[in-house]
Every structure is written in C-alpha cells, then in structure tokens.
Motif scaffolding. Sequence first.
Motif, short mmCIF file in Angstrom:
data_model
loop_
_atom_site.label_atom_id
_atom_site.label_comp_id
_atom_site.label_asym_id
_atom_site.label_seq_id
_atom_site.Cartn_x
_atom_site.Cartn_y
_atom_site.Cartn_z
N UNK A 554 10.87 90.79 59.09
CA UNK A 554 9.52 90.74 58.55
C UNK A 554 8.84 92.10 58.72
N UNK A 555 8.20 92.61 57.68
CA UNK A 555 7.58 93.93 57.79
C UNK A 555 6.37 93.97 58.70
N UNK A 556 5.77 92.85 58.96
CA UNK A 556 4.60 92.83 59.81
C UNK A 556 4.95 93.12 61.26
N UNK A 557 4.02 93.71 61.98
CA UNK A 557 4.22 94.01 63.39
C UNK A 557 3.58 92.90 64.23
N UNK A 558 4.37 92.35 65.11
CA UNK A 558 3.92 91.27 65.96
C UNK A 558 3.91 91.72 67.40
N UNK A 559 2.95 91.21 68.14
CA UNK A 559 2.87 91.54 69.55
C UNK A 559 3.93 90.78 70.33
N UNK A 560 4.16 91.21 71.55
CA UNK A 560 5.14 90.52 72.39
C UNK A 560 4.72 89.09 72.68
N UNK A 561 3.44 88.88 72.83
CA UNK A 561 2.94 87.52 73.10
C UNK A 561 3.25 86.59 71.94
N UNK A 562 3.08 87.07 70.71
CA UNK A 562 3.36 86.24 69.55
C UNK A 562 4.85 85.93 69.44
N UNK A 563 5.68 86.90 69.69
CA UNK A 563 7.12 86.69 69.60
C UNK A 563 7.59 85.69 70.65
N UNK A 564 7.09 85.84 71.88
CA UNK A 564 7.49 84.91 72.94
C UNK A 564 7.00 83.50 72.65
#
Length: 853
Positions: A554-564
Amino acid sequence: MNLDASSIVPLATLRFPSASRVLRCSCCPDKDLAIFVSRHGTRDRLSLWKLQGSRKWEIDIDVEGESNEVVDLAWGPDGQTIAVAHNPPRITLHSMQDGRIERSYVVESHAARRPFLLTSVWWIRNQTETQANNLIPDIFKRDNVITGSSQSLLRMLPLLDALKDDVHPLTASDLFVFQGNESRSEAQTKLPATIASWPILPSSLLLASIQSSSKHETSRPGQELDEVDNSNTDSIVVVAADTGHLHLFLEGWYPLGSSLVSPDLCTTALHWDRNTATYFTHGQATLGDAGSITQLRPAVVQLPLLKTRYPRDVASASSAARELVWYAMCVVKEMRESWFGSDANVGARELGPKWIRSLETRQKEGFGQDEPNAVVDLTSLLVTGRASEALTDFLGSGEQMSDRGIQKWESTVSESLTKLRDFSEKRLAPACQRLHLILEEVRGWSKLPQHYGLFGFRTSDVDGLLDLVARTIVISAWLAATARREARRFKEFITWIRYENAHITQSGEGTPPALKHDFLEVNNYLMSGLVVSPIDKWFMGPVPRFSALDLGVSPGKHSLKEVMGRARRTMEDPERMAWQQSMRFKDLSHLDRNLESIVQDISVRCVRLFHPAAYATGHSAIISHGLNTSSTLSARSSLPKEILARERTIKHDDQKDGDFVEYLAMQTPPIADTSFLCLARTCYGHDVAETALRVDVAILECRGPGESGSQEAAVMRGSLLDFDFFDESELVVVYRAETSGKAFIATVNYSDVDYQPLTHDGYVSAPTREDLMIDALQKWRDKQLRSVLMPINRCRELAGCRQGSVSLAVNGRVGRRVACVLEDSGLIAEVMDMEGDPQEPDVSENIDDGTEE
C-alpha cells in the motif's frame, strides 16, 4: 658570545649516487630523518636518510604523465606522513615507514584561466590543545561525535566483513623481492571514476563501520592497547599555485576548495591562526628576467566555516558514504563473478547450459537427431521414468556424469547460490541500510540552510537517493529469497540426477535406489533454472524504477501503532488466520531488478551530492588585502634580480602592537665586497588589513670570527651562501670566508638585535619587501641607519662547500636541533648537530655510500 666550535658537532657526511637537492622542509620535525630529491630522466625520486648516515628507502614516484617534478614537501603533524607537491599539479601522500603512496590526487582549479603550477605546500596542525588534567574525562570516548547522529549509530553497529583486497593485489615483487633500500615504483590504484573522484577522509573505513583488509596494515600483539595518535585530525594541507589560489585539504585527503588570494601571485609565506581560522599570506609576483617581488603587508584570508564543526561532519558523511557505496559495488561485482564467472573462473551459471549443450551434442552426433531437445528428454524421464537412448548413453557415461563431475557441479552452484544469499543479506543490505542512515542525516542538513546552506544540499536530490537506496535494500532481500529457492530446487535436481545415474548404472542388477527427490521442484528447475535462471535478472537490465505499489504494498504510510493493531485483529479472527486456498501471488517477473545498474546510479548521484559540498569552505573565504593590494606591486630600477629571503611568524599575545611578530631576513646585494643581511620585524594583529604597518629593521654585516675563534681575533669578511630561521631566537647561516675560501656554519641571534624603527616618509607604505630592503640600504648609506656585526653565537668550519652555492635545511625543534648543508654538486651533504655534546668525537669524515646499515 660563545664561539666554541665544539658546540656544533658533525653527525655524518652523506654521499649520494646522483645529484640531489634538499628542500627547506626536508628535515623531519620529530625524528632524525631527512628527505632528498634526485632527478632521473624526466622524473624525480625521493629518498629518506637517517641523519646518522644511512638510507632508509628510495622510491620512484610513479604518477600519471611523462614528467614529474617535486617542488615542495611538508611533514604531517604526526610525523608519519609526507605530503609532496609535484608539477604537473599533483599531491602525493607517502608513508614515512617505506615511502609507499597512500594517496595521490590531481590539484584542480576550475576557476583558473590558464594552466598553473604548484609552488608550495604546508601541513598545519588545526587542533586545539587539550588540557592535560581534565577534570571530566571522556569516559564514553565520543571524540566530538554528536550522540544520535549517523556517526554515533554507525559506531554501535558491528563491523561489516572485509572484502578481498582488489585495490592492492599481491604481486610477485611483494612476495619474493628483497625489501630494504631497493628502488620501488608504486603501482597505480585502479578505481572507477566516481569512486576515485569522491572526496574522503583517510580513516573512512572506520567511519563506515567496515573492517579493513589492506595488506599494508600490520598488527602485533598488544597493538590495540596503544594510544592512538590523533595529531593529524582536523589538520589542513594548504597548497599554493602560481595563479594566486590556495587549495585546502582536510587531513591531506578531503578537498575543502580553493580561494583566490591575489590574482597571478604565488604564496611564498603562510601563517595560520587556528583560534580565528585565519591565514596570513604573502604573495610573490615574477617579473621575468628582473626577478620577483613579494608583498610586504600580508593578505588576510578568513575561513569562517573552519570555526564550526560543519565541514568535518560533512566530510565524515561523505567518507562513510563513499566507503559504503564502494563496498556495495565490490559485493555486487563479486556476486556477479561468482554467478556468471570472470576471466579466471567459470561461473556457476554456465554449468547448466554447458551440460545441456553436451547432451544435445550427443543427441545430434551420436544418435542422429536433427533437432535435439535435451529438456524434452529430461522431462520425459522425470515423468515416465524412461530415458531415451541418447539420454541413457549420456547419463551412463562421460566425464560430466562421473561422481567427481557431479560433485564439482553441485559444489560450484551451491557455493555460488550460498554466496548470493549471504552477500545480499549480510553485506549488501546492511551496507545500504548504513548508507540510508547517512542520507537521512544529510536530508536533515538540507532543512537547515542557516547552518548548511553553503554546502548546497537539496532535499529533492537527497529524497531521490533515499528512494534508490531503499529500493536496493528490497532487491537485496528479494535476491536472497530467490537464491534460497533456487538452492532448494537445484539440490532436488542434483539428487534426481544422481538417482537416475545410479539407476541406469545398476540396470538389471539388484534393487533400484530409493526415490529422494521432489518431482515438482525438479520440474521447476528444469523449466526455469537449468538453462535460463531467474537470478540472471539481478545482473541484467536497466536501473530498477518500480515503486512500492508495484510490489503490492500500500502506498500510504502507516504508523507502527496502526500496523500492530491490524496484526492483532488478524490474529484474533480465526477466519483471517485460516489458509486461503484462493491466494493469488502478484506477478513480478516484468520488474527490473539489476543490482549493478542501481548501485552504479547511487554512486553517480552521491558524487553529485557530496562533491560540490566539499568545496564550500574555500568558497566561503573572506579575503582582505588592506592598504597595499596586489595591483600596487611595482619594481624599482635598482631592484636586484634575485633576493634570498626567509620569514618566520611568532605569536605573542602580550604584544602591544598586535598579536603576531613577523621576522624577515633578506640577503642584500654585495656592497664594497661585503655581504649584508637585512632583518625586518613587523608587528600586526588580525586587523592588519586596516592599520598602518610598523617596521623595524637591522642591518647585519657578514663578518665572521678569525681563524682562532676568539673574540680578540680580527674578523674576516665573508659572503652569505644560505640561511634560515632556526627557532624563536636564532638564525642558522652558512657563509664562506673571502680570504681562505673555507665555509662555515653558524648560529646568529636575531631576536635581541638592536632594531631601529623606520620613520614615516614613504617606506612604511612600500608594497614589496624588496622596496623595504632598498629603502633600508639607502638610509644606511645616508647614515640614518647603522649596521652591526653579525652576532654569531656558535660557529664551525664545514668540511666541504669550498666553491659554488649551498642548500640548507634546518630543524630547530627541541630535542632535534640539526642542520643539513648540501654542496652545489648535490653529491655530498653534511649533517650538523647544532647543540651537540662537546665531548662527542668528531665524525665529520664518516662517508656513507648510501647502503643500509
């Protein structure tokens, strides 16, 4: 006045096999060594001699071009490195131990309007003296590295494994030649253009967290416990050209740019004040047959960037980036050679197609197949278990199908695939990750124009580089995964080949061998690994330009909190954790993934980023010429053609008229068959360009003591041959008595001479030193100035130098105190201990033939 000749003790008399010359800085500051230069054809040769009389080494300087002339040299602050200036313009850095060239580079000046020549070189210590008793010791050994910077992070990382030393390969001479005083020619280092032109510091490997594999580095037990000599840290090598430019190099390696001090004037004298990052220089103009003239008032060159840590930080980043890029290029080159082979070795990639061609040749020549197809026969054998006649004959005989041949094939391909996996994972990817750290810091600098604006970093350029480096990390991981898969498939293929070979060999005899191979993996290797391997794409094609979206990310940048959080929700849902039978894999076969091209593109872009930034220090120079600029230089009709002049600048913080005192000694033309030495003393501070110049002079008449050496003996007239400043109070002079023709070496006090100020009637604003001397002589003739006999402290007769000119090199450092006098022939040099023990025997007759002890 102490005229005891025994206070000057001869150390040795050196005899050279060919005419040599000595330079003013030939004597090593802190060791009993001296450099001599000899001419052989169109090239100069350097030789290092112990002052006690033996030669340590001699080298031919092998640099580009048909001719080579040494014009000057300078010793590094640590006494272990020698900077040599050549014409055509080039600087070579030599090791004091054996003379080998540690670095060689051409001095370039894009602003010069004509071809130029180098005239002088200085190596200046630029470290602030540290207090011996520091109340707060540096227990963490930060060494002025900012915590949290890329350099501090690289220090905490493990060192990358060293690669094989291709830069300095071992030769037959290195292995079998007898070392010693044999003449040696340094081999040229072959580097790519981008790497060779990259500005770096000498300790760049450690800056990049890479182990060194240089064969020149020797180790001994306990060497790691020795105290590191940091004398060269932040030192500056200054090179003067006849166009008026001063070229600066940090620690002799990293270019800091150039400054045009005075157009078409070469700098003859230079003094550096490290507290204010200011140079005081004197320019000299050549008047053809009329000789030369030199500025009396120094030009002031301020380098404000040197008062900050920014040039050093940029130099460290550039050096580390260069080593990491070069490391990555070497890793990719070694991987390619392992896979595709080189001139000396056959690559693993060629063994499969070679085996197929041999089988097809057997099908065509041995069994008459017009259109042989080895892959079809192999696939039929895999599916049906039945081999064609040609395949049966091939598998059952032939050198390639012997146990030794199969073992060699297996080991070669397995080792190559293992190297591709390990090098991409453990070398290439970590090197790119380290480079990414450095570029992230440079990107931060590009956002601080108030501090790093002069370095010209553009955020868009750094962002493009960061994308390339990140793409290289992805491609490296991709290659490692592909190499693992190919290794697994190849293992199954070799297991199948061994099974079929054993089955055919044992046909009709006993029980057939058990099946151990995976049919699907063998078929996959037959289709896409044996003839055309997918690994080929990592070394072929254009520069990869794919994006994260092309990989299915996905081209969007996600924070570590969102990924976890997304990972936890997936783990909590049993349906999401179940195996998806309809899983579809994205086709990536169309994407370019050439590692060679992308690493080469990174190197080109990094050079474009760091090369202009290196020259920011020179471009930031602020130059002041004061009341007398170079345009006012003029020669009087009575100007002598050649004037021997020496200068020395001493810093005195307690001076009323300035922070610096400059002493100038000039040899006057003979007057009534008498030689005179004109001494001048000028006091100035950092506002020298804006204040009036005060000049005090003293005229010394060259008359030495009589033959008896006593004060009561009649003085004898002498002619000056050469002289130089020895320390803060004495000059060393060499003169020849007119009556006997004998040559003498003596020390003359210049600090306590009765200097007389010049009145303000035109000479204070005299633009040149030569005008000052002429004014002083004219006032002496008009009896407005008085002359005094040369205040000789110590004097001794020389064994030679009975005719012709001489060349002098001195070292007045405490603990050394030596002088070297070279005869006009250039074949004999006398070395004197200027403060020797009177009880020591006279060794002036010891002639050395130039061999090692």
